[in-house]
Scaffold this motif. Structure first.
Motif, PDB file in Angstrom:
ATOM      1  N   GLN A 240      69.146  72.743  -7.103  1.00  0.00           N
ATOM      2  CA  GLN A 240      68.980  73.409  -5.865  1.00  0.00           C
ATOM      3  C   GLN A 240      70.580  73.755  -5.433  1.00  0.00           C
ATOM      4  OE1 GLN A 240      66.200  74.332  -4.195  1.00  0.00           O
ATOM      5  NE2 GLN A 240      67.662  75.459  -2.998  1.00  0.00           N
ATOM      6  N   THR A 241      71.338  73.087  -5.855  1.00  0.00           N
ATOM      7  CA  THR A 241      72.882  73.240  -5.529  1.00  0.00           C
ATOM      8  C   THR A 241      73.331  74.459  -6.352  1.00  0.00           C
ATOM      9  OG1 THR A 241      73.407  70.946  -5.306  1.00  0.00           O
ATOM     10  CG2 THR A 241      75.123  72.443  -5.688  1.00  0.00           C
ATOM     11  N   GLN A 242      72.822  74.764  -7.374  1.00  0.00           N
ATOM     12  CA  GLN A 242      73.160  75.773  -8.282  1.00  0.00           C
ATOM     13  C   GLN A 242      72.196  76.939  -7.581  1.00  0.00           C
ATOM     14  OE1 GLN A 242      71.686  74.160 -12.255  1.00  0.00           O
ATOM     15  NE2 GLN A 242      73.960  74.764 -12.839  1.00  0.00           N
ATOM     16  N   ARG A 243      71.161  76.899  -7.130  1.00  0.00           N
ATOM     17  CA  ARG A 243      70.519  78.079  -6.551  1.00  0.00           C
ATOM     18  C   ARG A 243      71.266  78.395  -5.427  1.00  0.00           C
ATOM     19  NH1 ARG A 243      65.917  74.353  -7.381  1.00  0.00           N
ATOM     20  NH2 ARG A 243      64.829  74.995  -9.420  1.00  0.00           N
ATOM     21  N   ASP A 244      71.425  77.500  -4.656  1.00  0.00           N
ATOM     22  CA  ASP A 244      72.418  78.020  -3.303  1.00  0.00           C
ATOM     23  C   ASP A 244      73.463  78.513  -3.484  1.00  0.00           C
ATOM     24  OD1 ASP A 244      70.382  76.569  -1.798  1.00  0.00           O
ATOM     25  OD2 ASP A 244      71.243  75.018  -1.632  1.00  0.00           O
ATOM     26  N   SER A 245      74.107  78.292  -4.692  1.00  0.00           N
ATOM     27  CA  SER A 245      75.402  79.130  -4.947  1.00  0.00           C
ATOM     28  C   SER A 245      75.156  80.279  -5.480  1.00  0.00           C
ATOM     29  CB  SER A 245      76.430  78.191  -5.879  1.00  0.00           C
ATOM     30  OG  SER A 245      75.691  77.984  -7.352  1.00  0.00           O
ATOM     31  N   GLY A 246      73.883  80.670  -5.866  1.00  0.00           N
ATOM     32  CA  GLY A 246      73.465  81.874  -6.631  1.00  0.00           C
ATOM     33  C   GLY A 246      73.724  81.813  -8.038  1.00  0.00           C
ATOM     34  N   ARG A 247      74.091  80.689  -8.665  1.00  0.00           N
ATOM     35  CA  ARG A 247      74.406  80.571 -10.050  1.00  0.00           C
ATOM     36  C   ARG A 247      73.385  79.870 -10.824  1.00  0.00           C
ATOM     37  NH1 ARG A 247      77.276  77.520 -13.444  1.00  0.00           N
ATOM     38  NH2 ARG A 247      78.504  78.391 -15.030  1.00  0.00           N
ATOM     39  N   LEU A 248      72.729  80.478 -11.479  1.00  0.00           N
ATOM     40  CA  LEU A 248      71.750  79.797 -12.514  1.00  0.00           C
ATOM     41  C   LEU A 248      71.936  80.249 -13.716  1.00  0.00           C
ATOM     42  CD1 LEU A 248      68.221  79.216 -11.089  1.00  0.00           C
ATOM     43  CD2 LEU A 248      69.766  77.599 -11.907  1.00  0.00           C
ATOM     44  N   LYS A 249      72.376  79.620 -14.921  1.00  0.00           N
ATOM     45  CA  LYS A 249      72.575  80.109 -16.310  1.00  0.00           C
ATOM     46  C   LYS A 249      71.624  80.571 -16.945  1.00  0.00           C
ATOM     47  CE  LYS A 249      76.939  77.197 -17.146  1.00  0.00           C
ATOM     48  NZ  LYS A 249      77.447  76.177 -18.058  1.00  0.00           N
ATOM     49  N   TYR A 250      70.411  80.132 -16.469  1.00  0.00           N
ATOM     50  CA  TYR A 250      69.112  80.621 -17.180  1.00  0.00           C
ATOM     51  C   TYR A 250      69.025  82.057 -16.823  1.00  0.00           C
ATOM     52  CZ  TYR A 250      64.113  80.970 -18.371  1.00  0.00           C
ATOM     53  OH  TYR A 250      63.236  81.242 -19.224  1.00  0.00           O
ATOM     54  N   LEU A 251      69.393  82.460 -15.671  1.00  0.00           N
ATOM     55  CA  LEU A 251      69.246  83.870 -15.325  1.00  0.00           C
ATOM     56  C   LEU A 251      70.418  84.586 -15.828  1.00  0.00           C
ATOM     57  CD1 LEU A 251      68.091  83.548 -11.634  1.00  0.00           C
ATOM     58  CD2 LEU A 251      66.630  83.997 -13.515  1.00  0.00           C
ATOM     59  N   GLU A 252      71.660  84.006 -15.984  1.00  0.00           N
ATOM     60  CA  GLU A 252      72.731  84.636 -16.291  1.00  0.00           C
ATOM     61  C   GLU A 252      72.886  84.844 -17.842  1.00  0.00           C
ATOM     62  OE1 GLU A 252      76.362  83.295 -14.738  1.00  0.00           O
ATOM     63  OE2 GLU A 252      75.658  83.189 -12.587  1.00  0.00           O
ATOM     64  N   ALA A 253      72.410  83.810 -18.629  1.00  0.00           N
ATOM     65  CA  ALA A 253      72.719  83.828 -20.109  1.00  0.00           C
ATOM     66  C   ALA A 253      71.680  84.221 -20.883  1.00  0.00           C
ATOM     67  CB  ALA A 253      73.533  82.464 -20.349  1.00  0.00           C
TER      68      ALA A 253
ATOM     69  N   ARG B 237      65.808  78.195   0.543  1.00  0.00           N
ATOM     70  CA  ARG B 237      65.695  78.722  -0.757  1.00  0.00           C
ATOM     71  C   ARG B 237      66.228  80.058  -0.705  1.00  0.00           C
ATOM     72  NH1 ARG B 237      60.193  79.434  -4.438  1.00  0.00           N
ATOM     73  NH2 ARG B 237      61.064  80.366  -6.500  1.00  0.00           N
ATOM     74  N   ILE B 238      67.184  80.567  -1.786  1.00  0.00           N
ATOM     75  CA  ILE B 238      67.504  81.771  -1.962  1.00  0.00           C
ATOM     76  C   ILE B 238      66.537  82.635  -3.029  1.00  0.00           C
ATOM     77  CG2 ILE B 238      70.030  81.204  -1.841  1.00  0.00           C
ATOM     78  CD1 ILE B 238      70.320  81.768  -4.867  1.00  0.00           C
ATOM     79  N   GLY B 239      66.576  83.953  -2.627  1.00  0.00           N
ATOM     80  CA  GLY B 239      65.606  84.618  -3.456  1.00  0.00           C
ATOM     81  C   GLY B 239      66.314  85.295  -4.800  1.00  0.00           C
ATOM     82  N   LEU B 240      65.388  86.060  -5.579  1.00  0.00           N
ATOM     83  CA  LEU B 240      65.902  86.625  -6.925  1.00  0.00           C
ATOM     84  C   LEU B 240      67.087  87.560  -6.489  1.00  0.00           C
ATOM     85  CD1 LEU B 240      62.816  86.918  -9.207  1.00  0.00           C
ATOM     86  CD2 LEU B 240      64.430  84.869  -8.964  1.00  0.00           C
ATOM     87  N   LEU B 241      66.880  88.321  -5.221  1.00  0.00           N
ATOM     88  CA  LEU B 241      68.013  89.158  -4.963  1.00  0.00           C
ATOM     89  C   LEU B 241      69.120  88.609  -4.886  1.00  0.00           C
ATOM     90  CD1 LEU B 241      67.973  92.218  -4.165  1.00  0.00           C
ATOM     91  CD2 LEU B 241      67.734  91.438  -1.799  1.00  0.00           C
ATOM     92  N   GLU B 242      69.427  87.452  -4.289  1.00  0.00           N
ATOM     93  CA  GLU B 242      70.799  86.746  -4.148  1.00  0.00           C
ATOM     94  C   GLU B 242      71.191  86.322  -5.476  1.00  0.00           C
ATOM     95  OE1 GLU B 242      71.614  84.462  -0.605  1.00  0.00           O
ATOM     96  OE2 GLU B 242      69.419  84.750  -0.192  1.00  0.00           O
ATOM     97  N   ALA B 243      70.320  85.890  -6.298  1.00  0.00           N
ATOM     98  CA  ALA B 243      70.553  85.251  -7.950  1.00  0.00           C
ATOM     99  C   ALA B 243      70.989  86.307  -8.572  1.00  0.00           C
ATOM    100  CB  ALA B 243      69.161  84.659  -8.263  1.00  0.00           C
ATOM    101  N   ALA B 244      70.774  87.471  -8.213  1.00  0.00           N
ATOM    102  CA  ALA B 244      71.212  88.769  -8.932  1.00  0.00           C
ATOM    103  C   ALA B 244      72.369  89.365  -8.660  1.00  0.00           C
ATOM    104  CB  ALA B 244      69.935  89.936  -9.253  1.00  0.00           C
ATOM    105  N   ASN B 245      72.846  89.067  -7.518  1.00  0.00           N
ATOM    106  CA  ASN B 245      73.913  89.536  -6.782  1.00  0.00           C
ATOM    107  C   ASN B 245      75.143  89.785  -7.868  1.00  0.00           C
ATOM    108  OD1 ASN B 245      75.765  90.585  -4.762  1.00  0.00           O
ATOM    109  ND2 ASN B 245      76.554  88.452  -4.380  1.00  0.00           N
ATOM    110  N   GLY B 246      75.783  91.075  -7.832  1.00  0.00           N
ATOM    111  CA  GLY B 246      76.737  91.503  -8.816  1.00  0.00           C
ATOM    112  C   GLY B 246      76.120  92.060 -10.167  1.00  0.00           C
TER     113      GLY B 246
END
Length: 457
Positions: free
Chosen positions: A118-131, A229-238
């Motif tokens: 959840q801490t990772q989600r709040d920061s918008g950084r999930l390696k599963y989505l990035e890598a 909970r942040i959404g996928l829009l924030e998770a994709a930021n950048g």
């Protein structure tokens, strides 16, 4: 869903932990040694690691030190049978996020991991989505001029950069043509390739849940919203957000999406303040959006904004010898995957592939080749091994008083295709859009085929 690596030499604990975490929707990789764990870590960087202290070829502390050389941020839960203050201090110094002693409660482990994630989600950084998708295969195979032109178009679009929100990309094509592959190519050939590529299927999630998935929500926004909970829009930021099957998106949600495209601002569900993001939106659909707009099922303003940059994908049947090229490629891929050695197509199989209509496009071809290779008893595939369905409507099924006689010099395939088009039009009372839906093709493809066969309405 998050990517979790579990490293433990106790097979029972390893399997039970993996099974328990998988029930919560996580993707779990398992290893029994330091060497195996490091290999999995390098191949697919996880979001969190569950690590035993004592392993056959080293200690958990040594594992942590190796991991920290390349990734100083991944969260690691160290598990030990001897929880002492000294070990806890050593673990924290080495870079462990948390320490648990055996016997471990799987429920407690899941709670701690969820807090970390959840801490990772709040920061918008999930390696599963990035890598995860960064290493995915996005090369588009094909030698047909239409595919070569599409590749060049994607390359030009991908290089577009500027200040603020970029114009979205709209990918159109029939089901199975490879819209997701094209979306990945648009992202990974762009300057944003090192940023997240996040995807969501708009048709697979109910409208009331899709809004929170995309935009996120605040605590207390609705009955079950116990945490922000942040959404996928924030998770994709950048990076890029891929909205597959956008034609099925709810009208109210379309209005919120339009605002994001215009100024990059949105509100989480239940929020007062707006959030700012910089995301490249990539949308895809197999539907005729012109027709959806005319029926009031899709916003015209959103459609006009989406189609600034378009990538139409031709169906496989219009790509000449590409079907055979792809069949050979899939044959090789699945032969390696299932350890079949070298498996090739014989002349009868190649001829069958070249003459098939491929209503399911590349997806149909891929699935068919996987089945054929998996069940192959020899190193050569014959036409009978492909088990292609026979689509041969008889002329007796054509409408009475057919005003569109087939061309005498047409091939057998052309004759069959022509009769299918005429029959579909008759069943749809000459409604082109309805006939296209019945055949499972786009309206543009339907009109192209009608013109090709000289069928006048």
């Amino acid at each position: 869903m998050s990517n979790i690596l579990v490293v433990d030499d106790e097979e029972t604990f390893l399997k039970n932990t993996a099974k328990f975490l998988a029930r919560s929707g996580h993707a779990v990789a398992m290893a029994g040694t330091v060497k195996e764990g490091l290999a999995l870590f390098q191949a697919s960087p996880p979001d969190a690691i569950v690590l035993d202290y004592r392993l056959p070829d080293g200690t958990g502390l040594e594992f942590i030190q190796r991991v920290r050389e390349t990734d100083p941020q991944v969260h690691i839960v160290l598990i030990t049978g001897h929880g002492t203050i000294e070990l806890a201090v050593e673990a924290m110094k080495a870079g462990a996020t948390d320490l648990m002693t055996k016997p471990v409660s799987l429920r407690e482990l899941a709670v701690r991991l969820e807090s970390i994630l959840q801490t990772q989600r709040d920061s918008g950084r999930l390696k599963y989505l990035e890598a995860k998708d960064r290493s995915a295969e996005y090369a588009i195979l094909g030698a047909h001029p239409a595919i070569e032109a599409m590749k060049q178009r994607i390359e030009r679009m991908a290089k577009v950069e500027g200040v603020g929100m970029l114009p979205p990309i709209l990918i159109t094509g029939e089901t199975g043509t490879g819209k997701e592959l094209v979306a990945r190519a648009c992202h990974f050939q762009s300057p944003r390739a090192h940023k997240p590529f996040v995807e969501i299927n708009c048709a697979a999630i109910p409208a009331n849940l899709l809004e929170t998935e995309v935009f996120g929500h605040e605590r207390g926004a609705f009955t079950d919203a116990k945490d922000r909970r942040i959404g996928l829009l924030e998770a994709a930021n950048g990076g890029s957000l891929f909205l597959d099957e956008i034609g099925d998106m709810d009208l109210n949600l379309q209005a919120k999406l339009l605002k994001v495209i215009e100024d990059g601002r949105f509100r989480r569900v239940g929020a007062v303040q707006e959030q700012q993001v910089n995301v490249r939106l990539i949308a895809a659909t197999n539907q005729d959006l012109d027709n959806r707009v005319a029926q009031g099922q899709f916003r015209a303003d959103l459609y006009f904004r989406l189609r600034v940059l378009q990538v139409p994908i031709p169906p496989l049947r219009e790509r000449g010898s590409d079907a055979l090229l792809l069949a050979r490629h899939f044959c090789e891929v699945f032969a390696q995957r299932y350890r079949k050695g070298k498996v090739v197509l014989d002349s009868s199989a190649e001829q069958a592939i070249q003459h098939h209509f491929w209503p399911g496009n590349v997806r149909e071809l891929r699935n068919l080749m996987e089945q054929a290779v998996l069940l192959a008893t020899t190193d050569r595939l014959h036409a009978t091994d492909l088990m292609l369905p026979a689509v041969r409507p008889s002329r007796a099924e054509a409408p009475m008083g057919n005003p569109h006689p087939p061309a005498e010099d047409g091939s057998k395939l052309d004759v069959v295709e022509r009769e299918l088009l005429i029959k579909a039009l008759a069943n749809a009372q000459n409604n082109v859009s309805q006939a296209a839906r019945d055949l499972g093709i786009s309206r543009d493809t339907m009109r192209y085929r009608l013109e090709k066969h000289g069928i006048a309405l």
